[in-house]
Design a protein around this motif. Structure first.
Motif, short mmCIF file in Angstrom:
data_model
loop_
_atom_site.label_atom_id
_atom_site.label_comp_id
_atom_site.label_asym_id
_atom_site.label_seq_id
_atom_site.Cartn_x
_atom_site.Cartn_y
_atom_site.Cartn_z
N LYS A 167 1.12 -1.15 0.13
CA LYS A 167 0.04 0.15 0.04
C LYS A 167 0.75 1.24 0.29
CE LYS A 167 -3.03 1.92 3.17
NZ LYS A 167 -3.88 2.36 4.46
N ARG A 168 1.90 1.10 0.83
CA ARG A 168 3.18 2.49 0.98
C ARG A 168 3.46 2.78 0.19
NH1 ARG A 168 8.13 3.02 3.29
NH2 ARG A 168 7.82 0.17 2.57
N THR A 169 3.54 1.44 -0.81
CA THR A 169 4.71 1.78 -2.16
C THR A 169 4.43 1.42 -3.82
OG1 THR A 169 4.75 -0.40 -2.01
CG2 THR A 169 6.96 1.51 -0.75
N SER A 170 2.89 1.26 -3.74
CA SER A 170 2.44 1.21 -5.03
C SER A 170 2.77 2.31 -5.87
CB SER A 170 0.64 0.68 -4.89
OG SER A 170 -0.04 1.41 -3.96
N ASN A 171 2.46 3.49 -5.13
CA ASN A 171 2.84 4.58 -6.63
C ASN A 171 3.92 4.73 -6.60
OD1 ASN A 171 0.76 6.69 -7.38
ND2 ASN A 171 1.31 8.22 -6.37
N ARG A 172 5.62 4.10 -6.30
CA ARG A 172 6.62 4.67 -6.52
C ARG A 172 6.10 4.71 -7.59
NH1 ARG A 172 10.02 2.21 -2.17
NH2 ARG A 172 9.46 3.34 -0.27
N ALA A 173 7.12 5.73 -8.62
CA ALA A 173 7.41 5.51 -10.12
C ALA A 173 7.19 4.62 -11.30
CB ALA A 173 8.64 6.60 -10.59
N LEU A 174 8.34 3.15 -10.54
CA LEU A 174 8.10 2.57 -10.82
C LEU A 174 7.46 1.43 -10.64
CD1 LEU A 174 12.58 1.46 -10.28
CD2 LEU A 174 11.57 1.00 -13.18
N PRO A 175 6.69 1.10 -9.84
CA PRO A 175 5.22 -0.03 -9.74
C PRO A 175 4.59 0.46 -10.67
CG PRO A 175 5.99 0.73 -7.73
CD PRO A 175 7.16 1.08 -8.86
N SER A 176 4.44 2.33 -10.79
CA SER A 176 2.81 2.37 -11.52
C SER A 176 3.56 3.70 -12.75
CB SER A 176 2.78 4.01 -10.44
OG SER A 176 4.04 4.19 -10.97
N GLY A 177 4.80 3.00 -13.19
CA GLY A 177 4.45 2.54 -14.58
C GLY A 177 5.32 4.45 -15.27
N ARG A 178 5.54 5.77 -14.56
CA ARG A 178 6.06 6.65 -14.34
C ARG A 178 7.17 6.77 -14.81
NH1 ARG A 178 5.47 9.76 -9.59
NH2 ARG A 178 5.34 8.19 -9.26
N ILE A 179 8.16 5.74 -14.53
CA ILE A 179 9.74 5.71 -15.33
C ILE A 179 9.31 4.19 -15.65
CG2 ILE A 179 10.63 5.52 -13.59
CD1 ILE A 179 13.23 7.38 -14.08
#
Ligand SMILES: CC(C)=CCC/C(C)=C/CC/C(C)=C/COP(=O)(O)OP(=O)(O)O
Length: 328
Positions: free
Chosen positions: A93-105
């Protein structure tokens, strides 16, 4: 939104934004976010703390090169950690929005960035500081990425006890910049080694459910909150004892350091025992986590202040007073 401010709330997992509210306000670009920039100020403060413990402060250009090289090395280490953990981060939950898992990089871009900043850090440290500082910095990257992230974190609840080496290396880089590591460097290294489990496990208490949901064997998940709070108290005590040794280790200004250290350790002790008495209370875990960060910043600042001629003469005069009172 779960209320973690109230001392009565005991078992709701807060998100990282609720633990460190400032994270809400600042949305970083993905290439910067994956470098874990929020870790870097404390790593640089401990590097400067290491410099303060050397006999002679390195030159201005050497200090700047150490800080730039250290920043790039920490960024490379943080990015490689994010790459290795991208799948795991995506499930928490805490890290799911990080750039790699969310596909932003993309992983390729992140990996290229990590390698480039790692190489740049080595070049800057070799050319602007010395081989020892560069080698230690490289060791810091390897211990964070290989020892902690790949080997220990998924396998043992003591992961951070040994993996804490990574976070304890920057003060060695700081003293190495002045020529050699010396007693002071090893002292600050030991202080950070024992500070890390107390700091990290208080965060672990806050994130217990999240770690549990993905099977990361953090101490609170494996042994529960009471055992963790007791372990935090033990490491907290050792931190207090080792921090006190700084009075003897500092090249000058030891008494000044020791005096200001009292309230810092007093507050640490108070928070340790609040948590020990009520290990399920997230409010106490959060207070300890936050104080532990401020505590280490304050110690490093204090080490720098203790080098001043004023702190040195204050320490000298106090010592003379103590000795003359003792002998009369
Ligand atoms: C000299 C040099 C380059 C040293 C490296 C310093 C460094 C980056 C230390 C990190 C310390 C640490 C154990 C962080 C937790 O990572 P985590 O993966 O458990 O955190 P997360 O769950 O938030 O991803």
């Amino acid at each position: 939104m779960p209320n973690i401010i109230s001392p009565s709330v005991t078992s709701i997992t807060p998100s990282r934004d609720e633990i460190v509210p400032s994270r809400k306000k600042l949305k970083l670009p993905p290439w910067l976010e994956i470098a874990k920039p929020r870790l870097i100020p404390l790593l640089l403060a401990t590097t400067l703390g290491g410099m303060a413990l050397s006999e002679r402060w390195p030159s201005y250009s050497c200090t700047v090169a150490t800080l730039i090289g250290g920043t790039l090395a920490a960024a490379a280490a943080g990015t490689l950690n994010c790459i290795w953990e991208r799948e795991l981060d995506g499930r928490m939950k805490r890290t799911s929005n990080r750039a790699l898992p969310s596909g932003r990089i993309s992983t390729t871009t992140a990996f290229t960035g990590a390698i480039l900043s790692g190489i740049a850090s080595l070049i800057i440290l070799i050319r602007g500081v010395n081989y020892l500082a560069a080698a230690l910095s490289f060791l810091g990257i390897c211990s964070y990425v290989i020892l902690y992230t790949m080997l220990l974190k998924p396998r043992t609840s003591q992961n951070i006890v040994i993996g804490g080496i990574a976070g304890a290396i920057p003060p060695l880089v700081g003293t190495a910049a002045a020529g050699h590591i010396g007693m002071g460097g090893w002292w600050l290294f030991s202080l950070i080694m024992v500070w890390t489990p107390a700091h990290f496990w208080s965060l672990g208490l806050l994130l217990k459910e999240d770690y549990q949901s993905v099977g990361v064997p953090m101490l609170p998940v494996v042994k529960g909150t009471r055992v963790t709070a007791n372990a935090i108290t033990r490491y907290g005590w050792v931190t207090i004892l080792i921090s006190g040794l700084g009075v003897l280790i500092l090249p000058q200004g030891g008494i000044f350091y020791g005096l200001i250290l009292f309230p810092l350790n007093g507050r640490l002790l108070q928070l340790l025992y609040s948590l020990k008495r009520n290990p399920n209370n997230l409010f106490h875990a959060k207070s300890l986590f936050r104080w532990s960060i401020l505590y280490l910043f304050c110690i490093c600042f204090l080490l720098i202040l203790s080098r001043s001629p004023q702190a040195a003469s204050f320490s000298q005069q106090t010592l003379t007073l103590i000795i003359s009172n003792w002998s009369s």
